[in-house]
Design an enzyme around this catalytic site. Structure first.
Site, PDB file in Angstrom:
ATOM      1  N   MET A   1       0.843  -1.195   0.000  1.00 27.23           N
ATOM      2  CA  MET A   1       0.000   0.000   0.000  1.00 27.23           C
ATOM      3  C   MET A   1       0.880   1.248   0.000  1.00 27.23           C
ATOM      4  O   MET A   1       2.074   1.192   0.222  1.00 27.23           O
ATOM      5  CB  MET A   1      -0.927   0.003   1.222  1.00 27.23           C
ATOM      6  CG  MET A   1      -1.857  -1.186   1.254  1.00 27.23           C
ATOM      7  SD  MET A   1      -3.071  -1.157  -0.087  1.00 27.23           S
ATOM      8  CE  MET A   1      -4.189   0.112   0.509  1.00 27.23           C
ATOM      9  N   CYS A   2       0.208   2.358  -0.211  1.00 21.68           N
ATOM     10  CA  CYS A   2       0.932   3.616  -0.339  1.00 21.68           C
ATOM     11  C   CYS A   2       0.073   4.692   0.315  1.00 21.68           C
ATOM     12  O   CYS A   2      -0.992   4.413   0.832  1.00 21.68           O
ATOM     13  CB  CYS A   2       1.125   3.969  -1.812  1.00 21.68           C
ATOM     14  SG  CYS A   2       1.734   2.587  -2.791  1.00 21.68           S
ATOM     15  N   GLU A   3       0.560   5.903   0.292  1.00 21.74           N
ATOM     16  CA  GLU A   3      -0.279   7.014   0.763  1.00 21.74           C
ATOM     17  C   GLU A   3      -0.293   8.130  -0.274  1.00 21.74           C
ATOM     18  O   GLU A   3       0.721   8.418  -0.925  1.00 21.74           O
ATOM     19  CB  GLU A   3       0.226   7.530   2.121  1.00 21.74           C
ATOM     20  CG  GLU A   3       0.056   6.487   3.204  1.00 21.74           C
ATOM     21  CD  GLU A   3      -0.446   7.040   4.533  1.00 21.74           C
ATOM     22  OE1 GLU A   3      -0.998   8.158   4.575  1.00 21.74           O
ATOM     23  OE2 GLU A   3      -0.287   6.323   5.533  1.00 21.74           O
ATOM     24  N   ASN A 108      -3.191   4.473  -5.159  1.00 24.15           N
ATOM     25  CA  ASN A 108      -2.966   3.689  -3.945  1.00 24.15           C
ATOM     26  C   ASN A 108      -3.836   2.450  -4.034  1.00 24.15           C
ATOM     27  O   ASN A 108      -5.037   2.542  -4.295  1.00 24.15           O
ATOM     28  CB  ASN A 108      -3.324   4.541  -2.716  1.00 24.15           C
ATOM     29  CG  ASN A 108      -3.777   3.713  -1.526  1.00 24.15           C
ATOM     30  OD1 ASN A 108      -4.946   3.733  -1.184  1.00 24.15           O
ATOM     31  ND2 ASN A 108      -2.869   2.989  -0.920  1.00 24.15           N
TER      32      ASN A 108
END
Lengths: 258, 258
Positions: A1-3, A108
């Site tokens: 995951m990312c932001e 994301n």
């Protein structure tokens, strides 16, 4: 995951405060150590800063935190790799020119079973992420639908893109930020929220690091600034959480379509 | 007029020394105060730093001079505006994706009577310079000639581009740097020179500021690094001057075609 992080404003505004909070999540308060990027629109112009190292350790991120670039639209992303190795070529935001504008995009989430769907030729990915391929497929689909010249009704374009995003969401998690330099679109699968700041401005306190800002000292009474993020960046403001499948379009800081 | 700088190397190499010389010409030893940009390839990945202010005063240029980014191909440009106002959107290098690669381009010179010739739709300029429009026309012509998939023979593509550049040169001064991340092309109308450094490495002295470098301390014996510039950057090396209409193609620091 990312932001994800984005901003839409009615006057050129710097994003130093919000980016300072986000960058902490790239190795200090969050695990997103596989690169980061930030793209600024200044008029029709656009410049993107990227690094494949963690934002909390990046010389270039230090510059962004200390050198306020005034911009009307910003898109930023810190990465925790799932598909595609840690490399500059796989670092968001991605950008392509269409209709004489730079389109900028960050994603994301994670997709599966997408190779059959995302057939592209006019827009091809340079890196190896599902994210960039989805971006190319969106633009390719838009050109097939609307042609090589920008249509008068850009609302119809974003409605169409929302439909494409609904299709992509069937393949996994798809939280997206997209801009053509005029409008900023946010599409939510599961994690996206926003806040619109306007007069009377108050103080805000970052969650991820010990920074407080008094926006009344940084703004004029007519300023309208919307910030979008994966998770709230401040702990004393009311962030609006988007629902699964919901999308919003902002122009000059204001919500204009959803 | 403007000044160009480029590098092709067989190992990731920083361009701090050469850029330090070039940046002085953006306001100190030269009149090129209308913005600057530099684009680095790291593998297939690419990042471009730009500023609309003079390179000699730019915070971002300071970063580039102090933070050695290791790259195989670099293209840089400092601008003295003739066509198109001073603005980020008009600042070189320009970049577009084609065939799953980022193509990067910078131009020195000025063209006249080009609007009838440079008809484009698939690649459209975002800014207002003759330079960006010429770049779009080159890529549009390449797609018309070779199609949407990358051909096996890239030499044929660069031969074709050289022919297009010959046509553009009929419209004025056209010194061009162009790269797809593998090859670096230099096309000369009147001001372009290059030097290829290889073992045994020696010392070099910048013309524009008081800096000396001993390349033998910065390199390994197998390194091959070619630097291209509008005018020589050092005063104790033999730069090769290109002739009008001459072009050269470099890969991994070596001349591979002309």
């Amino acid at each position: 995951m990312c932001e994800l992080l984005a901003m839409s404003a009615n006057v050129p505004t710097d994003i130093v405060f919000s980016f300072t909070g986000l960058a902490e999540r790239g190795g200090v308060t969050g695990p997103h150590v596989d690169g980061w990027g930030i793209s600024f629109y200044e008029g029709k112009g656009n410049r993107t800063f990227k690094d494949a190292c963690p934002s909390s350790e990046s010389h270039i991120a230090e510059l962004i935190k200390s050198y306020p670039i005034k911009s009307e639209i910003v898109i930023s992303h810190i990465r925790q790799a799932n598909r595609g190795c840690v490399s500059l070529v796989n670092t968001h935001p991605f950008s392509r020119e269409l209709w004489g504008r730079y389109w900028t995009y960050a994603h994301n989430g994670q997709l599966t079973g997408y190779l059959d769907k995302f057939k592209v030729s006019r827009f091809q990915p340079v890196g190896y992420t599902d994210s960039e391929l989805a971006f190319c497929w969106i633009l390719e689909s838009v050109v097939k639908q609307f042609g090589e010249q920008e249509p008068d009704d850009l609302n119809a374009v974003f409605d169409y893109i929302a439909g494409l995003a609904d299709e992509i969401r069937q393949l996994g998690v798809f939280n997206m930020l997209l801009s053509n330099g005029v409008d900023l679109m946010a599409y939510c699968t599961n994690n996206l929220c926003h806040i619109t700041r306007r007069a009377p401005f108050g103080k805000a306190t970052l969650i991820d690091t010990d920074v407080v800002i008094d926006f009344s000292k940084e703004t004029t009474p007519n300023d309208v600034v919307t910030v979008i993020a994966t998770r709230p960046l401040t702990n004393n403001e009311n962030w609006v959480v988007l629902n699964p499948g919901e999308w919003k379009l902002f122009r000059k800081g204001e919500l204009i379509r959803s």
